[in-house]
Scaffold this motif. Structure first.
Motif, PDB file in Angstrom:
ATOM      1  N   LEU A 187       0.812  -1.215   0.000  1.00  0.00           N
ATOM      2  CA  LEU A 187       0.000   0.000   0.000  1.00  0.00           C
ATOM      3  C   LEU A 187       0.846   1.266   0.000  1.00  0.00           C
ATOM      4  CD1 LEU A 187      -2.797  -1.051   2.529  1.00  0.00           C
ATOM      5  CD2 LEU A 187      -3.007  -0.842   0.056  1.00  0.00           C
ATOM      6  N   SER A 214      -4.083   4.254 -10.394  1.00  0.00           N
ATOM      7  CA  SER A 214      -5.014   3.514  -9.532  1.00  0.00           C
ATOM      8  C   SER A 214      -6.226   4.397  -9.282  1.00  0.00           C
ATOM      9  CB  SER A 214      -4.349   3.113  -8.198  1.00  0.00           C
ATOM     10  OG  SER A 214      -3.948   4.260  -7.473  1.00  0.00           O
ATOM     11  N   ASP A 216      -7.834   4.849  -6.486  1.00  0.00           N
ATOM     12  CA  ASP A 216      -8.041   5.247  -5.100  1.00  0.00           C
ATOM     13  C   ASP A 216      -7.494   6.644  -4.849  1.00  0.00           C
ATOM     14  OD1 ASP A 216      -5.372   4.795  -5.290  1.00  0.00           O
ATOM     15  OD2 ASP A 216      -5.305   3.101  -3.899  1.00  0.00           O
ATOM     16  N   GLU A 217      -7.458   7.013  -3.565  1.00  0.00           N
ATOM     17  CA  GLU A 217      -7.006   8.348  -3.198  1.00  0.00           C
ATOM     18  C   GLU A 217      -5.541   8.575  -3.560  1.00  0.00           C
ATOM     19  OE1 GLU A 217      -8.697   6.351  -1.368  1.00  0.00           O
ATOM     20  OE2 GLU A 217     -10.515   7.381  -0.659  1.00  0.00           O
ATOM     21  N   ARG A 220      -5.335   9.492  -7.179  1.00  0.00           N
ATOM     22  CA  ARG A 220      -5.691  10.899  -7.404  1.00  0.00           C
ATOM     23  C   ARG A 220      -4.593  11.832  -6.894  1.00  0.00           C
ATOM     24  NH1 ARG A 220     -10.799   8.728  -6.122  1.00  0.00           N
ATOM     25  NH2 ARG A 220     -10.643   9.300  -3.921  1.00  0.00           N
TER      26      ARG A 220
END
Length: 466
Positions: A187, A214, A216-217, A220
């Motif tokens: 991660l 990706s 996810d956050e 972004r």
């Protein structure tokens, strides 16, 4: 502590708390259920024994201690489970059996013929027992009975479960630590790349991009980081270009001042220190005068550019076509004398502009076109109105401009043909001023040129329409 270690530690703590609470609760519930079953079983056995003793007591078969012992032996042989038993009255002990009987607690004042008391005790060897105490009537006497039911196996089972729980807990903790660290490493790998990107940019590698894809956050965040890095790179490039332009400006400005000043000082010293003929003095004075005028034009151009960049522009409604016609009408005789045909084509209408600056823009564009036509030619000026203002075009049929020079035309002091521009009195600031005027009118300056086919300059002015 690294972020992945924090994630691992938090997951371990969460697993330990949840697994510990769940396992402890499961062991405790299992133990309580087992204890309740043992109590129920001991209570049933005790009640059966009490019922049997009451029956035999009512028949008055207890005539001696030997008969009581024989009775309990027969009852034991019938499958009744107790580890110790004591039968007594208020005056004496009638019967006692089992080593655990020595550890019975006194419950005589807590029992009667209607109630049974259950307590727990531990013998000298650490064995656990349930003690059941009660009373019954045998003829005209009240007898008391204490019975011990062994529940050590239940406690041993609990200890085994707790030992198994500890082993499983240690194994689960080790497995969770490995899995949690692996997951945290996966991660945070993207964060490590972003951190590396920040270091690369800090060291001057502005072209670095994280390129993390990706949904996810972190993805972004990577997109925002790359967008920021791109903007930083663009700003740095613009800053470098600005510094280079400023350096070229200072170098060119110094050169522009040095040449005429050297000439002025040289001829002034010649006039001061030597006896010259009238013609020589006149030539020296003329040269000093021409170079002085050149310095004057240079200073006035710089002043115009500075004022244009500093003043608050107030736009008002004017007819740009009339201004174009008026300027070309006044300049046409002088241009004809140089063999240049000057014509205009204007569209009627009004738009918002600053008339003096617009006139200066037109004059400078015409002057540049004139300087390009050393052997004569034609200049066409056209003015058309647009939805946002007006479009001014100055086109000549001169020698044109090399493609590599088009991007630098608006730089201060830049000249395509330096020797010719100096002979014609140019300072290389005219197009710089034109670009600044177009910018103040929320527009821009565009150049189209091919060598041998002339040049077309278009000024888009977007100050607005009436």
């Amino acid at each position: 502590m690294k972020f992945r270690l924090k994630i691992t530690f938090c997951m371990l703590c969460l697993m330990a708390v949840l697994f510990g609470i769940g396992s402890s609760a499961l062991i405790a519930i299992s133990f309580q259920n087992g204890l309740e079953r043992e109590r129920e079983s001991a209570r049933n056995s005790y009640q059966m024994l009490m019922y049997t003793l009451q029956m035999t007591g009512e028949l008055e078969t207890w005539s001696s201690m030997e008969e009581i012992q024989n009775l309990f032996r027969r009852l034991s042989g019938q499958g009744n489970s107790w580890e110790a038993i004591t039968l007594y009255s208020e005056e004496e002990e009638l019967y006692s059996s089992g080593d655990a009987a020595a550890y019975f607690t006194d419950s005589g004042n807590k029992v009667d013929t209607q109630h049974c008391v259950i307590t727990c005790f531990e013998d000298g060897e650490g064995c656990q027992y349930l003690q059941l105490s009660g009373a019954f009537l045998a003829g005209d006497r009240t007898l008391y009975l204490d019975m011990a039911h062994n529940i050590s196996m239940l406690y041993q089972t609990r200890e085994q479960q707790q030992a198994a729980y500890r082993r499983i807990f240690l194994g689960m903790t080790a497995l969770c630590a490995v899995l949690a660290y692996t997951m945290a490493l996966f991660l945070t790998r993207s964060l490590s790349r972003l951190s590396r990107g920040a270091r690369e940019i800090a060291q001057g590698n502005f072209s670095f991009r994280s390129n993390i894809r990706s949904g996810d956050e972190i993805g972004r965040l990577s997109e925002d980081f790359d967008r920021m890095a791109g903007q930083v790179e663009q700003n740095i490039l613009e800053l470098k270009e600005s510094v280079e332009r400023q350096e070229r400006f200072v170098s060119n400005f110094t050169h522009e001042l040095k040449t005429p000043m050297t000439a002025v000082l040289g001829y002034a010293d010649l006039l001061r220190s030597q006896d010259l003929t009238e013609e020589e003095r006149r030539d020296a004075a003329n040269y000093i005068f021409s170079e002085g005028k050149r310095l004057e034009r240079l200073s006035l151009k710089l002043l115009d550019i500075y004022v244009a960049g500093q003043e608050e522009l107030a736009l008002s409604g004017h007819s740009p076509g009339r201004i174009v016609c008026d300027v070309t009408e006044h300049l046409e005789p002088g241009y004809q004398a140089q063999g240049i045909a000057l014509s205009c084509r204007c569209e009627e209408g009004k738009c918002l502009l600053e008339p003096d600056l617009f006139r200066s823009l037109l004059v400078n564009l015409l002057d540049n076109a004139r300087k390009a036509l050393t052997g004569g030619g034609t200049i066409l000026v056209s003015l058309e109105l647009t939805g946002e203002g007006c479009r001014l075009t100055v086109q000549d049929d001169g020698p044109g401009i090399p493609e590599e020079s088009l991007a630098r035309l608006t730089e201060a002091f830049y000249r395509v043909d330096k020797s010719r521009s100096r002979r014609q009195g140019g300072a290389g600031l005219g197009l710089t001023l034109c670009a600044k005027i177009a910018e103040l009118h929320k527009g821009s300056l565009h150049f189209e040129s091919r060598e041998g086919r002339g040049t077309k300059v278009t000024a888009e002015l977007k100050g607005g329409r009436l």
